[in-house]
Scaffold this active site. Structure first.
Site, PDB file in Angstrom:
ATOM      1  N   LYS A 189       0.838  -1.189   0.000  1.00  0.00           N
ATOM      2  CA  LYS A 189       0.000   0.000   0.000  1.00  0.00           C
ATOM      3  C   LYS A 189       0.880   1.247   0.000  1.00  0.00           C
ATOM      4  O   LYS A 189       1.678   1.457   0.924  1.00  0.00           O
ATOM      5  CB  LYS A 189      -0.901   0.011   1.228  1.00  0.00           C
ATOM      6  CG  LYS A 189      -1.908  -1.134   1.276  1.00  0.00           C
ATOM      7  CD  LYS A 189      -3.026  -0.956   0.266  1.00  0.00           C
ATOM      8  CE  LYS A 189      -4.130  -1.962   0.479  1.00  0.00           C
ATOM      9  NZ  LYS A 189      -5.270  -1.758  -0.421  1.00  0.00           N
ATOM     10  N   LYS A 201     -14.266  -6.774  -6.121  1.00  0.00           N
ATOM     11  CA  LYS A 201     -14.483  -7.189  -4.730  1.00  0.00           C
ATOM     12  C   LYS A 201     -15.956  -7.529  -4.552  1.00  0.00           C
ATOM     13  O   LYS A 201     -16.832  -6.788  -5.014  1.00  0.00           O
ATOM     14  CB  LYS A 201     -14.086  -6.084  -3.750  1.00  0.00           C
ATOM     15  CG  LYS A 201     -12.599  -5.777  -3.702  1.00  0.00           C
ATOM     16  CD  LYS A 201     -12.316  -4.787  -2.569  1.00  0.00           C
ATOM     17  CE  LYS A 201     -10.820  -4.557  -2.383  1.00  0.00           C
ATOM     18  NZ  LYS A 201     -10.301  -3.574  -3.353  1.00  0.00           N
TER      19      LYS A 201
END
Length: 354
Positions: free
Chosen positions: A167, A269
């Site tokens: 990230k 997702k």
């Protein structure tokens, strides 16, 4: 069918910080449907993309209960129609486009029920080939270079995973991103594979600097370099030396054609798109446009992760790791084998309480 719900409180082993904030725990909603003496399980994981929370999920189920009570779990087309009507009308929902996670929870519970009724796992029900399942990535959040290196070594030791999703998009700027990435790369095993997710944390100028910098260091692809409301900047990142994927930008299959000309792949997702059926539609549309696909997750237990694993073989890349970062996962489901999250031969989703 009869629907009941309960809240579960989850705590992460390592709090996850991304460009938009940090999360250390969550309250998820477990959805149980019962019909003809068979139960099916589903899960809602709260997230800022769909706007769902456990509380709003329960509220939405109350609004849906009369319509769903008249249906059987195998009537997936009708069930999805009821859920889509709720999403379109925004009944009891907080904001346009929300409702994906509660839709996913109910839909996965229906798939679990159908698989149990027929005595087959969902992946067989859908005709998928488990041999095509690829390794999943594990996530290293934004933190100091020293802590990031420690977490990298812990992931390798604890799970044996070699694919790292890093990230970036630090509020401290791209110098901090570069320092953290360098520390992770130095701490990683020699055969590690690196992927980067900026979660929309870069400006166009920062992305133009970071993408070539990461490409020179062997990064496989970069995900969501620009914020969800800054998609007009994507053409300025082309051509790119490595593939660019989008995540928050793509929620449902109809979103794909709008961005197919400026990206190389999409991250799907279940909590964002609304379930297994819509996820497979996104795969079909993405492939029709020549795009790669990735299946990711929110803060999910082994219940929703195993639901994702049922269709994992349809995707080019997987990021199904949130259950591996829980102190108190209340379910057991898909196996962890050679860096892969693989569903079993158990009927339905193959998930049971611990």
């Amino acid at each position: 069918m009869t629907i009941t719900t309960n809240h579960i409180t989850l705590e992460k082993i390592t709090p996850l910080r991304i460009s938009r904030g940090v999360s250390g725990n969550s309250v998820n909603l477990i959805v149980t449907i019962e019909h003809e003496g068979i139960t099916g399980l589903g899960e809602l994981a709260p997230n800022g993309v769909s706007g769902d929370k456990a509380e709003t999920g329960e509220r939405d189920i109350e609004a849906l209960r009369p319509a769903l009570a008249a249906l059987a779990p195998w009537e997936l087309e009708r069930v999805e129609g009821v859920l889509s009507e709720l999403r379109s009308a925004a009944v009891g929902l907080d904001g346009v486009g929300s409702g994906g996670a509660i839709k996913a929870a109910i839909e996965m519970a229906c798939h679990d029920w159908v698989g149990k009724k027929l005595g087959v796992p969902v992946w067989k029900l859908l005709g998928l080939d488990l041999s095509k399942t690829v390794e999943t990535s594990v996530t290293v959040g934004i933190q100091s270079p020293e802590d990031a290196a420690t977490q990298t070594r812990d992931w390798h030791t604890r799970t044996g995973a070699r694919v790292l999703k890093i990230k970036l998009g630090s509020p401290e700027g791209i110098d901090a991103d570069q320092a953290m990435f360098a520390a992770i790369q130095a701490a990683a095993r020699p055969d590690a594979i690196f992927r980067v997710d900026a979660n929309g944390g870069w400006s166009v100028a920062e992305a133009q600097t970071m993408i070539p910098w990461l490409a020179a260091r062997g990064v496989e692809y970069v995900e969501q370099p620009l914020a969800q409301d800054n998609e007009d900047g994507l053409p300025h990142l082309r051509p790119a030396p490595i593939p660019i994927f989008v995540d928050e930008t793509i929620r449902v299959a109809s979103d794909v054609p709008r961005f197919a000309h400026v990206v190389d792949g999409v991250n799907v997702k279940l909590m964002k798109c609304g379930g297994l059926r819509e996820a497979l539609r996104i795969v079909a549309v993405a492939k029709a446009h020549g795009l790669k696909t990735m299946l990711g997750c929110m803060g999910e237990t082994s219940l929703a992760i195993t639901a994702g694993a049922q269709i994992g073989a349809a995707f080019d890349h997987l990021d199904l790791d949130s259950h591996l970062n829980l102190k108190n996962d209340p379910f057991i489901g898909a196996s962890w084998t050679g860096g892969k999250v693989v569903p079993t031969d158990a009927p339905g989703l193959g998930v049971a309480p611990v």
